[in-house]
Scaffold this active site. Structure first.
Site, PDB file in Angstrom:
ATOM      1  N   GLU A  85       0.771  -1.245   0.090  1.00  0.00           N
ATOM      2  CA  GLU A  85      -0.166   0.086  -0.034  1.00  0.00           C
ATOM      3  C   GLU A  85       0.867   1.398   0.233  1.00  0.00           C
ATOM      4  OE1 GLU A  85      -2.240  -0.994   3.621  1.00  0.00           O
ATOM      5  OE2 GLU A  85      -3.755  -1.725   2.254  1.00  0.00           O
ATOM      6  N   LYS A  96     -15.272  -2.008   4.819  1.00  0.00           N
ATOM      7  CA  LYS A  96     -14.745  -2.359   3.658  1.00  0.00           C
ATOM      8  C   LYS A  96     -15.976  -3.077   2.523  1.00  0.00           C
ATOM      9  CE  LYS A  96     -10.100  -3.324   4.964  1.00  0.00           C
ATOM     10  NZ  LYS A  96      -9.340  -4.538   5.468  1.00  0.00           N
TER      11      LYS A  96
HETATM   12  C1  2PG Z   1      -6.544  -4.284   6.338  1.00  0.00           C
HETATM   13  C2  2PG Z   1      -6.402  -3.995   4.926  1.00  0.00           C
HETATM   14  C3  2PG Z   1      -6.172  -2.508   4.257  1.00  0.00           C
HETATM   15  P1  2PG Z   1      -6.049  -6.047   3.008  1.00  0.00           P
HETATM   16  O1  2PG Z   1      -6.222  -5.115   6.809  1.00  0.00           O
HETATM   17  O2  2PG Z   1      -6.883  -3.235   7.025  1.00  0.00           O
HETATM   18  O3  2PG Z   1      -5.079  -1.907   4.805  1.00  0.00           O
HETATM   19  O4  2PG Z   1      -5.416  -5.070   4.193  1.00  0.00           O
HETATM   20  O5  2PG Z   1      -6.683  -5.196   2.267  1.00  0.00           O
HETATM   21  O6  2PG Z   1      -4.784  -6.683   2.982  1.00  0.00           O
HETATM   22  O7  2PG Z   1      -7.001  -6.844   3.831  1.00  0.00           O
HETATM   23 MG    MG Z   2      -7.045  -4.258   8.902  1.00  0.00          MG
END
Ligand code: 2PG
Ligand code: MG
Length: 384
Positions: free
Chosen positions: A177, A312
């Protein structure tokens, strides 16, 4: 609004894996959207594509007849259409939904966020400075993210902090990221962050499920410990009680405001215990714990597990469920944080969703086209 055509294709995401892009044609033009993927995924996330991404491409094309017959005049119409894509996988559903949102917003001559709310509240930025865990190689911190909270009007402060850390410590490159990879213990990384920024609210995403197996948290490295004037090699493993004690120690020592996924994704009780001890002045955040799933949040709220939650949309695979989750979080007085993912696309809709759903914090990296598209969109919204 009437849809004239719909199509889908595979595109590359930020780490050169395939993602899905959906295009919707209306009388006003073509509206495109794509959806990110995670690397440290929660076990309770929905499937991105049922039957694989190629099946999703085909299935979306098959929607043509149904979508052409549907009249979309409000957000509600778009949300009800999600039912029709239910069997395709979460990312497929969201890519269709997002394109419909963009087309409808265009027709109504408003920005996307205004389809949700009239009241504009710009979220705080939670920027990633240092990255480790499964977002970096073995030679990195155990914790996945070291973060700094800042008002958007103070973005300059985070930019200069990011550059300073990079100048002194950036020789291991970046994580998925864009955070700096630093080959030190987690405590040392917090020391570094605090050395450069003594006053801002800081925090971590431990993403603890990634280093938890069979009751034990296993660290890549630990700072050397001292007992009786002697330097001793610290233990690299912790059981749940030790993990909770360690989190509390780090929180107090480095004055952390934000702690995401400090324990395994199924440990609701451990989260509840930690929240009861530090939750008064710290955000104890569930990401993999809740996976944006209303049912899991209900369970957590009953137990007092965490006091904040990551949002998310592709963890739960629909915008309808995401909205339900955000409303529940408001009801339970959990702080919400909307977040990018480690395998992003250039779509900037996350910023519109943050403002539209009135989410107070957006977690986002500072570099790379896929991250800056969202930050830049947020600044554009500020002027709208
Ligand atoms: C998290 C995310 C984003 P990933 O764990 O918060 O930073 O990571 O998208 O790999 O789940
Ligand atoms: Mg996380």
């Amino acid at each position: 609004m009437k849809v004239k055509d719909i199509s889908a294709r595979k595109i590359l995401n930020s780490i050169a894996n395939f993602s899905l892009e959906v295009s919707i044609t209306t009388k006003d033009g073509i509206f495109k959207s794509s959806v990110p993927a995670g690397t440290s995924k929660g076990k309770h996330e929905v499937k991105e594509y049922i039957g694989g991404i190629d099946a999703a491409v085909k299935n979306i094309t098959k929607l043509k007849r149904t979508i052409k017959k549907t009249n979309f005049s409000s957000l509600k119409d778009i949300l009800s259409f999600e039912e029709k894509t239910k069997g395709y996988g979460g990312n497929a559903t969201l890519a269709v939904t997002y394109s419909l949102l963009k087309a409808l917003a265009y027709e109504k001559k408003v920005p996307v966020w205004k389809l949700f709310t009239k009241k504009k509240k710009i979220p705080m930025l939670l920027n990633k400075m240092i990255g480790g865990g499964v977002h970096a190689g073995e030679e990195s911190t155990t914790f996945q993210e070291f973060l700094v909270l800042q008002k958007p009007t103070n973005l300059k402060k985070n930019i200069s902090l990011f550059k300073k850390i990079g100048k002194d410590w950036g020789f291991h490159g970046r994580d998925l990221e864009g955070g700096w990879v630093i080959n030190v213990s987690d405590e040392k990384a917090l020391q570094i962050l605090r050395k450069y920024d003594k006053t801002s609210k800081i925090g971590v995403d431990m993403a603890a499920s990634e280093f938890y197996h069979d009751g034990i948290y296993k660290y890549k490295k630990m700072s050397l410990a001292r007992t009786d004037g002697k330097i001793v090699m610290p233990k690299l493993t912790k059981d749940t009680a030790e993990q909770i004690r360690f989190v509390r120690y780090l929180k107090n020592r480095y004055d952390m405001y934000y702690i995401e996924d400090p324990l395994d994704e199924n440990d609701f009780r451990g989260f509840a215990e930690l929240t009861s001890r530090i939750g008064k002045n710290t955000l104890v955040v569930g990401d993999d714990l809740f996976t944006t799933n209303p049912e899991r949040l209900k369970k957590g709220a009953k137990l007092g597990a965490a006091n904040a939650c990551i949002v998310k949309p592709n963890q739960v695979g629909s915008l309808s469920k995401t909205i339900e989750f955000v409303n529940l979080a408001k009801k339970y007085k959990y702080t919400t944080i909307i977040s990018h993912r480690s395998q992003e696309t250039n779509d900037s809709i996350l910023a519109d969703l943050a403002v539209g759903l009135q989410i107070p914090i957006i977690k986002i990296g500072l570099t790379g086209g896929e991250r800056v598209s969202k930050i830049n969109r947020l600044f554009e919204i500020m002027g709208e």
